[in-house]
Scaffold this motif. Structure first.
Motif, PDB file in Angstrom:
ATOM      1  N   LYS A  41     -11.905  -5.947   6.286  1.00  0.00           N
ATOM      2  CA  LYS A  41     -11.317  -4.811   6.993  1.00  0.00           C
ATOM      3  C   LYS A  41     -12.428  -3.893   7.480  1.00  0.00           C
ATOM      4  O   LYS A  41     -13.219  -3.373   6.686  1.00  0.00           O
ATOM      5  CB  LYS A  41     -10.371  -4.028   6.071  1.00  0.00           C
ATOM      6  CG  LYS A  41      -9.809  -2.761   6.701  1.00  0.00           C
ATOM      7  CD  LYS A  41      -8.891  -3.061   7.868  1.00  0.00           C
ATOM      8  CE  LYS A  41      -8.469  -1.782   8.598  1.00  0.00           C
ATOM      9  NZ  LYS A  41      -7.641  -2.070   9.781  1.00  0.00           N
TER      10      LYS A  41
ATOM     11  N   THR B  39      -7.508   0.381   0.144  1.00  0.00           N
ATOM     12  CA  THR B  39      -7.414  -0.431   1.371  1.00  0.00           C
ATOM     13  C   THR B  39      -6.848  -1.808   1.033  1.00  0.00           C
ATOM     14  O   THR B  39      -5.976  -2.330   1.745  1.00  0.00           O
ATOM     15  CB  THR B  39      -8.805  -0.574   2.024  1.00  0.00           C
ATOM     16  OG1 THR B  39      -9.339   0.724   2.239  1.00  0.00           O
ATOM     17  CG2 THR B  39      -8.729  -1.305   3.345  1.00  0.00           C
TER      18      THR B  39
ATOM     19  N   ALA C 118     -14.561  -1.552   5.098  1.00  0.00           N
ATOM     20  CA  ALA C 118     -13.931  -1.198   3.819  1.00  0.00           C
ATOM     21  C   ALA C 118     -13.798  -2.400   2.892  1.00  0.00           C
ATOM     22  O   ALA C 118     -13.842  -2.246   1.666  1.00  0.00           O
ATOM     23  CB  ALA C 118     -12.559  -0.592   4.066  1.00  0.00           C
TER      24      ALA C 118
ATOM     25  N   THR D 244      -1.614  -1.395   6.174  1.00  0.00           N
ATOM     26  CA  THR D 244      -2.840  -1.494   6.972  1.00  0.00           C
ATOM     27  C   THR D 244      -2.997  -2.944   7.426  1.00  0.00           C
ATOM     28  O   THR D 244      -2.646  -3.855   6.677  1.00  0.00           O
ATOM     29  CB  THR D 244      -4.053  -1.085   6.100  1.00  0.00           C
ATOM     30  OG1 THR D 244      -3.842   0.247   5.638  1.00  0.00           O
ATOM     31  CG2 THR D 244      -5.351  -1.120   6.865  1.00  0.00           C
TER      32      THR D 244
END
Lengths: 309, 253
Positions: free
Chosen positions: A12, A46, A20, A55
């Protein structure tokens, strides 16, 4: 082993360029409590956000009970309950309405008996008519847990479940989480409290700078990376380590009144006896000897320290 | 179709209306009544009839549109913006529901609110002026389509807005002026030719014209043009919402 969550090569990178997660792969076994440990900004939230659908991953895949979270998102999400880190609640709703809302949102018909059972489990039944704005921080967090449980998920993600919660309530929550595991649920929790992981987790995953540094059974981790500290109180101050003890991992405390010997688990069996023999041969006058196992926190800190550039 | 999920969002949004009844329903009725008092009775009595319709009656469709457009946009915008603002948006985003079902829930509730307010204002206007409805089915259809299309538009605004200021700016600086300039209080045939042409670029002009036709059979453009305009606006909004969810624009990181 039955993997109920399977994360494969997850990456990510946010729009601002922050990476992240870096090629994270992780399998979670059915019915276990996995604690994700890591410093702030390590990528714990995350990772959970991607698994729950909040996400998008830049690349990689997540499977929940075999369902791809992008392609079969409905089937995957039905199994998952999320307790977010931030307390996010509609202030003007009451407890009962907000819990009913969460169940409805998961496409399930109203079930008053189940809602009552869930609220009782979390000691919220007496507050069912209370407006959410009137509840304490700890109670609000319990409401979040009730909302996450009311559709009977088999996988529960808890993002810092006891952040800002007092000690007594934290212990109550731990009992609830253990109860969920005992009923067969799989729990993934992120936490800053190593004590929490030590108390609850079956397995520990350490995440740092977006990468998984280590995944291990908690007991195995403590056994492998733990150790014993032997604290030797002296009657006379000692300015330096006696020559025959210098081969051991030993240091003198700042007040010079004690000597501390740290023995790694892997050397423990043969080394402690040798150390005590050598200690006996010195001319140190010993007042007392105490021993202490290395805590998970000390293990965690040593892993993070090792990885610092 | 996940009906329980849609129902949950719909009931949740409607219950917010009942919690804020004064602001949601009473306030628009009072402000519209004031328009009737000022434009309908006080000033309207001195203005000659337009297309054989008394001025007080002539402005009824425009006033209903003004309220309905503002209410549709602001209700839907607030409905999706507020969960974003307080963080509760995580719930619909992690639930096993499609984006389409989320939109039906939020937009359905905003449409219900604005449609109800539109009908209440229609009834209220009867207290001040004579209102005849030549084509009731078309009137309901136009009202419903307008509520849906502008609730969809409001949903987009709610997703886009970064703060409460942006949220209110769209209604105060965009919707209200366009409604005023869209022939709510006059027929565009009363304007100089250049302004008549400029008015054709105002999408709200088509809505007001079509809606007024359903009442008095008088319109600035053909009714089918008005209907196509509102349909096109709905489809445009739907496409944009589809894009928002596909890309996660301002909803997912």
């Amino acid at each position: 082993m039955d993997h109920v969550i399977s994360i494969k090569n997850l990456n990510k990178t946010f729009a601002n360029g922050v990476m992240a997660l870096k090629n994270v792969s992780l399998d979670v076994n059915s019915g276990e409590i996995l604690a994700l440990l890591g410093p702030n900004g390590a990528g714990k939230t995350t990772l959970i956000s991607i698994a729950c659908g909040l996400t998008y991953a830049s690349s990689g895949q997540v499977f929940i009970a075999g369902y791809d979270i992008r392609k079969d998102y409905k089937a995957a999400r039905r199994l998952v309950g999320l307790v977010p880190q931030e307390i996010a609640l509609e202030r003007y709703e009451n407890v009962l309405d907000t819990v009913h809302f969460s169940r409805g949102l998961f496409g399930l018909p109203p079930d008053n008996a189940l809602v009552e059972k869930t609220l009782r489990l979390l000691s919220l039944w007496d507050k069912r008519e209370s407006s959410l704005r009137a509840l304490s921080g700890g109670m609000k967090r319990r409401v979040l847990i009730a909302k996450a449980l009311v559709h009977e998920p088999t996988i529960i993600f808890l993002d810092e479940p006891s952040a800002g919660v007092d000690v007594e309530l934290r212990k109550e929550m731990w009992d609830v989480i253990k109860g969920l595991r005992d009923q067969g649920a799989t729990v993934v929790l992120t936490t800053h409290y190593i004590e929490e992981a030590e108390e609850l987790a079956d397995r520990i995953a350490i995440i740092d700078k977006g990468a998984i540094s280590l995944i291990e059974q908690k007991d195995q981790l403590i056994k492998q990376m733990g150790g014993k500290k032997i604290h030797i109180d002296l009657t006379e101050p000692c300015s330096s380590i006696p020559a025959n003890l210098q081969k051991y991992d030993t240091h003198v405390t700042r007040d010079k009144k004690s000597l501390v010997y740290v023995c790694d688990t892997k050397y423990r069996e043969k080394e402690i006896g040798l150390f005590l023999n050598d200690l006996h041969k010195t001319n140190l006058n010993i007042r007392d000897i105490t021993t202490k196992e290395k805590t998970l926190e000390e293990i965690f800190m040593s892993i993070i320290e090792e990885r610092k550039p | 179709m996940n009906l329980y999920s849609i129902r949950a969002i719909y009931i949740f949004e409607m219950s917010r209306t009942f919690r804020t009844l004064l602001q949601s329903v009473i306030a628009p009725i009072i402000s519209t009544s004031l328009y009737f008092v000022v434009f309908g009775s006080a000033i309207g009595s001195r203005i000659q009839a337009i297309d054989n319709v008394d001025y007080g009656s002539f402005i009824v469709p425009g006033l209903i549109m003004l309220t309905v457009l503002v209410q549709s946009t602001s209700n839907a915008a607030f409905g999706i913006y507020f969960p974003k603002f307080i963080g509760t948006i995580y719930e619909p985003l992690t639930a096993p529901i499609s984006y389409f079902e989320i939109v039906i829930g939020y937009v359905g509730a905003a449409t219900t609110k604005s449609f109800s307010i539109g009908l209440i204002i229609l009834l209220t206007s009867n207290l001040f002026v004579d209102v005849t409805i030549a084509h009731p089915v078309w009137m309901f259809l136009f009202l419903l389509m307008t509520c849906v299309s502008f609730s969809l538009f409001g949903f987009i605004i709610g997703v886009w807005a970064k703060n409460f200021e942006q949220l209110s700016l769209v209604t105060s600086l965009m919707i209200t002026p366009l409604v005023f300039l869209g022939g709510s209080f006059y027929s565009i045939s009363m304007l100089p030719e250049i302004w008549q042409k400029i008015s054709l670029f105002n999408p709200i002009f088509y809505l007001v014209s079509g809606f007024r036709w359903s009442f008095y059979e008088t319109a600035d453009v053909a009714v089918h043009v008005s209907f196509i305009a509102v349909l096109a606006f709905s489809l445009l909004n739907l496409s944009l919402i589809g894009l928002i969810f596909k890309t996660g624009y301002k909803i997912k990181s």
